[in-house]
Structures are given as C-alpha cells and as structure tokens.
Design a protein around this motif. Structure first.
Motif, mmCIF file in Angstrom:
data_model
loop_
_atom_site.group_PDB
_atom_site.id
_atom_site.type_symbol
_atom_site.label_atom_id
_atom_site.label_comp_id
_atom_site.label_asym_id
_atom_site.label_seq_id
_atom_site.Cartn_x
_atom_site.Cartn_y
_atom_site.Cartn_z
ATOM 1 N N ASN A 46 5.637 -0.701 -9.856
ATOM 2 C CA ASN A 46 5.690 -0.658 -11.315
ATOM 3 C C ASN A 46 4.264 -0.783 -11.840
ATOM 4 N N SER A 47 4.099 -0.889 -13.150
ATOM 5 C CA SER A 47 2.750 -0.927 -13.722
ATOM 6 C C SER A 47 1.953 -2.134 -13.233
ATOM 7 N N GLU A 48 2.625 -3.255 -12.946
ATOM 8 C CA GLU A 48 1.915 -4.442 -12.449
ATOM 9 C C GLU A 48 1.504 -4.299 -10.988
ATOM 10 N N SER A 49 2.353 -3.699 -10.179
ATOM 11 C CA SER A 49 2.090 -3.652 -8.741
ATOM 12 C C SER A 49 1.440 -2.357 -8.259
ATOM 13 N N ARG A 50 1.409 -1.322 -9.094
ATOM 14 C CA ARG A 50 0.860 -0.025 -8.660
ATOM 15 C C ARG A 50 -0.551 -0.132 -8.059
ATOM 16 N N PRO A 51 -1.514 -0.840 -8.697
ATOM 17 C CA PRO A 51 -2.847 -0.952 -8.091
ATOM 18 C C PRO A 51 -2.814 -1.610 -6.703
ATOM 19 N N TYR A 52 -1.907 -2.576 -6.510
ATOM 20 C CA TYR A 52 -1.765 -3.237 -5.212
ATOM 21 C C TYR A 52 -1.373 -2.218 -4.143
ATOM 22 N N TRP A 53 -0.342 -1.422 -4.433
ATOM 23 C CA TRP A 53 0.140 -0.441 -3.457
ATOM 24 C C TRP A 53 -0.849 0.701 -3.269
ATOM 25 N N GLU A 54 -1.550 1.093 -4.321
ATOM 26 C CA GLU A 54 -2.579 2.124 -4.184
ATOM 27 C C GLU A 54 -3.740 1.614 -3.331
ATOM 28 N N GLY A 55 -4.104 0.337 -3.495
ATOM 29 C CA GLY A 55 -5.134 -0.271 -2.654
ATOM 30 C C GLY A 55 -4.707 -0.308 -1.204
ATOM 31 N N ALA A 56 -3.457 -0.702 -0.960
ATOM 32 C CA ALA A 56 -2.947 -0.754 0.416
ATOM 33 C C ALA A 56 -3.001 0.622 1.068
#
Length: 129
Positions: A13-23
């Motif tokens: 979601n909008s909160e977790s997207r950067p986390y998953w894109e970083g991974a």
C-alpha cells in the motif's frame, strides 16, 4: 522459487510500497521517527513510540541476531520462522534460510538476503553469518 513453495502474498500500500521497492533492489528499509529518534518496523507512517507522522525510511545494515525461532518440520521441506533483532534495535518476523536447521541458536548472528516474491518484488530473509 522452489516449485513446492506457494507464492507469498505481499501487502503493498502507500505506506509499505517504498519498503517493498527497496527490497526488490536489495535494500532493507526501516522507519526512523524524526520527532523521537526511534526506529520501527513494520513500515508504517505513524511512529508507534510517540505517534508522530514525521517519519522517514532509512536503510538498515542488514545485520542482526536471532531473538526467537521455531522450526516447522511437518512442512516439506522444513523451514524456520524467526524474530530477528536488527543492529538498529528493531525486531522483524522473517525466515532463516540456507543453513543447517539443527545448528540454529538464539543469539546467532545473521545477515539479510532477499528471495524472489513474485511480480518483481523480493522479501527479506536471513542467513547465518
């Protein structure tokens, strides 16, 4: 991915997207609060310590120790689920991979690696150092 394993459903979601894109790029991201200075994981905008919305992603070292773990031997192949405490002080629920299951110990040093999670994403797992 092992053909015997099921695809992992990621909540993006909008909160977790950067986390998953970083991974997906091989980066382990955690949040730091600019108000109280504490780090937290799972990635959410609001700081669970002081409730500030002034948080930002930072890259974690990827190093940590096993805080607790459980071996699921009924699965084929068996797997290990664990809480890993990162050097930055946050704990995360993850899997321990690429090691001898019977040699895993609480306090054991581990390092992040990333496994394919489908649709161009990756998920962080840990292996012994």
């Amino acid at each position: 991915m092992n053909t015997d394993q099921k695809k992992i459903d990621l909540v993006i979601n909008s909160e977790s997207r950067p986390y998953w894109e970083g991974a997906a790029k091989g980066q382990l991201l955690i949040r730091v609060c600019n108000a109280c200075g504490k780090t937290h994981h799972y990635p959410r905008t609001i700081c669970p310590h002081c409730f500030s919305e002034d948080t930002a992603f930072v890259e974690a070292s990827g190093n940590g120790v096993i805080y607790s773990y459980s071996v699921t031997r009924q699965a084929k192949p068996p797997y290990v689920i664990a809480y890993v405490e990162l050097d930055e002080g946050v704990s995360m629920l993850t899997n321990i991979v690429d090691c001898e299951i019977d040699k895993i110990r609480i306090g054991q040093k581990v390092r992040v690696k990333f496994t394919e999670a489908g649709e161009g994403y990756a998920r962080p797992v840990f292996t012994s150092v």
